[in-house]
Write a protein that holds these residues in place. Structure first.
Motif, short mmCIF file in Angstrom:
data_model
loop_
_atom_site.label_atom_id
_atom_site.label_comp_id
_atom_site.label_asym_id
_atom_site.label_seq_id
_atom_site.Cartn_x
_atom_site.Cartn_y
_atom_site.Cartn_z
N LEU A 1 47.95 31.69 36.41
CA LEU A 1 46.95 32.71 36.16
C LEU A 1 47.20 33.90 37.09
CD1 LEU A 1 43.76 30.49 35.93
CD2 LEU A 1 45.09 31.45 34.05
N SER A 2 46.79 35.07 36.65
CA SER A 2 46.95 36.26 37.48
C SER A 2 46.00 36.22 38.67
CB SER A 2 46.67 37.52 36.65
OG SER A 2 45.29 37.59 36.35
N THR B 1 42.45 37.00 37.66
CA THR B 1 41.69 35.87 37.13
C THR B 1 41.21 34.98 38.26
OG1 THR B 1 42.89 35.95 35.04
CG2 THR B 1 41.74 33.90 35.55
N ILE C 1 38.80 32.54 32.02
CA ILE C 1 40.18 32.96 31.78
C ILE C 1 40.23 33.96 30.63
CG2 ILE C 1 42.46 32.19 31.00
CD1 ILE C 1 41.89 29.54 32.53
N ILE D 1 39.38 37.64 31.41
CA ILE D 1 40.34 38.45 32.16
C ILE D 1 41.71 38.48 31.48
CG2 ILE D 1 41.44 38.83 34.42
CD1 ILE D 1 38.29 39.06 34.37
N GLU D 2 42.17 37.34 31.01
CA GLU D 2 43.53 37.22 30.47
C GLU D 2 43.60 37.37 28.95
OE1 GLU D 2 46.31 36.33 32.41
OE2 GLU D 2 45.28 35.80 34.27
#
Length: 152
Positions: A4-5, A8, A80, A83-84
């Motif tokens: 995940l970034s 996130t 998640i 954001i993603e």
């Protein structure tokens, strides 16, 4: 590596903080200061979480941010996705797939099953569980702490 970034990750940290004191209104500054995150990043994430209908804001001197619904009704999957975007292991796992190879690759159905399993796992873990300091107990998964450290 699936990862995940940082955005996130930070969003989950922010949401967990809000879940621990659901009646409190948090300002951007308070969240940034308490969590040690840059204020512009916190501000950006708060806007994204409001857009995803996971947070609400109140304007004014006594204003701030709080959860839009109870923490046990917010899942990791929700966080998640906010954001993603939608969780998918491969391009062919998305509902509106643009993959040109799907008809001849031979693995699309199995990737879709893997994506479904990941989606179900992420939907089974709530913000309430994440906000706790104790490890999450998932009855159908046995995780060895040592294994986690070796992988990470």
């Amino acid at each position: 590596m699936l990862k995940l970034s940082k955005l996130t990750d930070y969003a989950v940290v922010i949401m967990a903080q809000l879940a621990r004191e659901p009646q409190r209104l948090y300002t951007t500054k308070a969240l940034a200061d308490e969590l040690g995150l840059p204020r512009p990043t916190v501000s950006k994430l708060l806007k994204m979480l409001i857009k995803a209908e996971l947070l609400v804001s109140q304007r004014g001197v006594q204003g701030g941010y709080q959860l839009a619904k109870e923490a046990h009704r917010i899942t990791v999957n929700d966080l998640i996705a906010a954001i993603e975007g939608p969780v998918a292991m491969t391009e062919c796992s998305l509902e509106d797939s643009q993959c040109d190879l799907i008809s001849q690759c031979g693995v699309a159905n199995n990737w879709q099953r893997v994506t479904l399993a990941v989606h179900q796992l992420l939907a089974s873990v709530t913000l309430t569980q994440l906000a706790q300091t104790q490890p999450i107990k998932l009855p159908w998964i046995q995780i060895q702490t040592q294994t986690l450290h070796e992988v990470g």
